[in-house]
Motif scaffolding. Structure first.
Motif, PDB file in Angstrom:
ATOM      1  N   LEU A  24       4.879  -8.268   5.484  1.00 53.95           N
ATOM      2  CA  LEU A  24       3.942  -7.322   6.076  1.00 53.95           C
ATOM      3  C   LEU A  24       4.366  -5.927   5.619  1.00 53.95           C
ATOM      4  N   THR A  26       3.555  -1.918   5.955  1.00 55.80           N
ATOM      5  CA  THR A  26       2.881  -0.884   6.732  1.00 55.80           C
ATOM      6  C   THR A  26       3.220   0.462   6.115  1.00 55.80           C
ATOM      7  N   LEU A  34      -2.071   5.104   9.708  1.00 52.51           N
ATOM      8  CA  LEU A  34      -1.304   3.909   9.365  1.00 52.51           C
ATOM      9  C   LEU A  34      -2.230   2.905   8.704  1.00 52.51           C
ATOM     10  N   GLN A  36      -2.042  -1.250   6.687  1.00 46.86           N
ATOM     11  CA  GLN A  36      -1.209  -2.440   6.584  1.00 46.86           C
ATOM     12  C   GLN A  36      -1.821  -3.460   5.635  1.00 46.86           C
ATOM     13  N   THR A  37      -0.946  -4.237   5.002  1.00 48.62           N
ATOM     14  CA  THR A  37      -1.358  -5.376   4.197  1.00 48.62           C
ATOM     15  C   THR A  37      -0.342  -6.489   4.389  1.00 48.62           C
ATOM     16  N   LYS A  38      -0.750  -7.699   4.056  1.00 43.49           N
ATOM     17  CA  LYS A  38       0.160  -8.849   4.086  1.00 43.49           C
ATOM     18  C   LYS A  38       0.186  -9.443   2.693  1.00 43.49           C
ATOM     19  N   PHE A  60      -5.330  -3.275   1.795  1.00 43.80           N
ATOM     20  CA  PHE A  60      -4.802  -2.448   2.883  1.00 43.80           C
ATOM     21  C   PHE A  60      -5.933  -2.146   3.851  1.00 43.80           C
ATOM     22  N   ILE A  63      -4.936   0.891  10.526  1.00 46.49           N
ATOM     23  CA  ILE A  63      -4.548   0.444  11.864  1.00 46.49           C
ATOM     24  C   ILE A  63      -5.030   1.520  12.833  1.00 46.49           C
TER      25      ILE A  63
END
Length: 70
Positions: A24, A26, A34, A36-38, A60, A63
């Motif tokens: 993960l 961030t 903010l 985020q990607t996985k 991405f 958040i």
């Protein structure tokens, strides 16, 4: 990377147990945002460089701030 925000000033990496072998990522921006990607890590490891991110990572996404800060 698709969706990578401008003005990134900080990065956090967290290894996830589910799904196994995922990361993960961030990022924090200078404007206080903010995103985020996985990324899924595989065996054998993916090739280094920009192609790795677009093949093994989600886009991405922003958040949203906690409700008490909106």
């Amino acid at each position: 990377m698709p969706g990578y925000p401008e003005g990134v000033v900080g990065v956090s990496l967290t290894e996830l147990a589910e799904p196994l072998s995922s990361l993960l990522i961030t990022v924090a921006t200078s404007g206080g945002g903010l995103a985020q990607t996985k990324c899924i890590l595989t065996e054998p490891p993916p090739p280094p460089g920009p192609a790795w991110g677009t093949k093994y990572c989600d886009r991405f996404t922003a958040i949203p701030p906690p409700k008490d800060q909106q």
